[in-house]
Design an enzyme around this catalytic site. Structure first.
Site, short mmCIF file in Angstrom:
data_model
loop_
_atom_site.label_atom_id
_atom_site.label_comp_id
_atom_site.label_asym_id
_atom_site.label_seq_id
_atom_site.Cartn_x
_atom_site.Cartn_y
_atom_site.Cartn_z
N GLU A 103 -2.65 -1.78 -4.19
CA GLU A 103 -1.90 -0.56 -3.31
C GLU A 103 -0.83 -1.05 -1.81
O GLU A 103 -1.49 -1.35 -1.06
CB GLU A 103 -3.65 0.47 -3.12
CG GLU A 103 -3.16 1.88 -1.95
CD GLU A 103 -2.98 1.35 -1.14
OE1 GLU A 103 -3.26 2.12 0.12
OE2 GLU A 103 -3.62 0.40 -0.14
N ASP A 162 -10.43 -4.61 -0.45
CA ASP A 162 -10.01 -5.41 0.42
C ASP A 162 -10.02 -6.98 -0.36
O ASP A 162 -9.27 -7.77 -0.05
CB ASP A 162 -10.29 -5.35 1.79
CG ASP A 162 -10.01 -4.26 3.17
OD1 ASP A 162 -8.54 -3.89 2.29
OD2 ASP A 162 -10.46 -4.16 3.87
N GLU A 199 1.50 4.78 -1.54
CA GLU A 199 0.15 5.92 -0.69
C GLU A 199 1.37 6.66 0.44
O GLU A 199 1.80 6.01 1.58
CB GLU A 199 -1.08 5.81 0.15
CG GLU A 199 -1.23 6.85 0.57
CD GLU A 199 -2.66 5.71 1.34
OE1 GLU A 199 -3.72 6.57 2.14
OE2 GLU A 199 -3.52 4.83 0.91
N HIS A 205 -6.16 -3.53 -2.34
CA HIS A 205 -5.99 -2.24 -1.41
C HIS A 205 -5.16 -3.33 -0.40
O HIS A 205 -5.61 -4.19 0.38
CB HIS A 205 -7.74 -2.57 -0.60
CG HIS A 205 -7.12 -0.99 1.05
ND1 HIS A 205 -7.51 -0.69 1.64
CD2 HIS A 205 -6.85 0.19 0.88
CE1 HIS A 205 -7.91 -0.32 2.93
NE2 HIS A 205 -6.81 0.35 2.11
N ARG A 206 -3.41 -2.55 -0.33
CA ARG A 206 -3.11 -3.00 0.53
C ARG A 206 -2.44 -4.60 0.34
O ARG A 206 -2.57 -5.30 1.29
CB ARG A 206 -3.13 -2.90 2.16
CG ARG A 206 -3.68 -1.28 2.63
CD ARG A 206 -3.55 -1.98 3.98
NE ARG A 206 -4.23 0.01 4.42
CZ ARG A 206 -5.54 0.19 5.36
NH1 ARG A 206 -5.81 -1.02 6.63
NH2 ARG A 206 -5.93 1.11 5.68
N LYS A 224 1.98 7.87 3.51
CA LYS A 224 1.58 8.17 4.68
C LYS A 224 2.85 8.53 5.12
O LYS A 224 2.37 10.27 5.72
CB LYS A 224 1.37 6.44 4.74
CG LYS A 224 0.25 6.29 4.65
CD LYS A 224 -1.11 6.67 5.31
CE LYS A 224 -2.47 5.84 4.59
NZ LYS A 224 -3.45 6.60 5.05
N ASP A 239 0.41 1.48 1.59
CA ASP A 239 1.14 2.18 1.98
C ASP A 239 2.56 2.49 2.58
O ASP A 239 3.24 1.63 2.91
CB ASP A 239 0.12 3.00 3.27
CG ASP A 239 -0.74 2.69 3.16
OD1 ASP A 239 -2.03 3.60 2.36
OD2 ASP A 239 -1.81 1.19 3.25
N HIS A 288 1.19 0.65 6.90
CA HIS A 288 -0.12 2.23 7.64
C HIS A 288 0.25 2.73 8.08
O HIS A 288 0.19 4.06 8.06
CB HIS A 288 -1.18 0.96 6.40
CG HIS A 288 -2.80 2.25 6.78
ND1 HIS A 288 -3.33 2.42 8.04
CD2 HIS A 288 -3.09 2.50 6.09
CE1 HIS A 288 -4.31 3.61 7.31
NE2 HIS A 288 -4.23 4.06 6.64
#
Length: 222
Positions: free
Chosen positions: A34, A217, A101, A7-8, A103, A36, A49
């Site tokens: 991933e 994470d 993603e 995640h990120r 955003k 954003d 993000h």
């Protein structure tokens, strides 16, 4: 096999959405990671993000109102800068699958242009969003792109929509997932990647339910 999705990057280990965090996801052996994206004032697609920079940097202001130079002057953690989408694609090519993603407003067209010219295969990319209108806009530009439908409210509604637009997967908040959802969604031919699953007990529960991948994470715990 349950896919490990950072995640990120690997945000539990390094500053989120930085090259350092993304390289950590590779180092940890993630299958996917991933990020954003927003479009900044000078037109570049940048990896961050929030709409504003204050949470993840020492600066203030809206990403959409700041130039790339202004964004690059900020410390995104441990001396890292806010990367562009092109920088991420260059750093990770051939090492991991990437989930982008959408955003910020107006991201589908510029993201499509960048991904189309990145040299990445479609099998190594996915585009996801909570904004389903942006997903439809992206699909108009590229009907072949793998699409992920994000949801934080109604997992079954998201799965119905995902099936309607022939998405690749549906990605609900992990608290929404029950075994009945898994069974019905898999019958639709959709994969399921819950987010953001950080606690060992929750990770074990998602595995027991039979999800296809877990967004975390701490992907090393998966």
């Amino acid at each position: 096999m349950v896919l490990r999705i950072g995640h990120r990057g690997a945000a539990g280990h390094e500053p989120e959405n930085t090259l350092l965090s993304l390289k950590k996801a590779v180092e940890l052996g993630c299958d996917m990671t991933e990020i954003d994206v927003h479009v900044c004032a000078s037109g570049e697609v940048v990896v961050i993000h929030d709409e504003e920079v204050y949470r993840t940097t020492e600066g203030t202001g809206f990403v959409s109102q700041m130039s790339l130079d202004a964004l690059k002057s900020l410390d995104a953690g441990k001396g890292e800068t806010i990367p562009t989408l092109e920088e991420v694609l260059s750093a990770l090519k051939g090492k991991i699958q990437l989930v982008v993603e959408l955003k910020g407003k107006g991201t589908p067209a510029p993201v499509h242009g960048i991904l189309e010219n990145s040299g990445w295969s479609k099998e190594s990319l996915m585009v996801q969003s909570f904004d389903w209108n942006m997903l439809e806009e992206y699909l108009e530009l590229d009907p072949e792109m793998r699409i992920g439908v994000l949801s934080h409210e109604n997992a079954f509604h998201a799965a119905r929509y995902a099936s309607k637009v022939d998405a690749y997967c549906v990605n609900p908040l992990h608290h929404l997932i029950r075994k009945t959802f898994i069974t019905k969604t898999h019958k639709k031919g959709l994969k399921i990647f819950p987010w953001t699953v950080n606690e060992p007990d929750d990770i074990a529960r998602m595995k027991d339910f039979g999800v296809d991948g877990i967004i975390s994470d701490f992907p090393d715990l998966i």
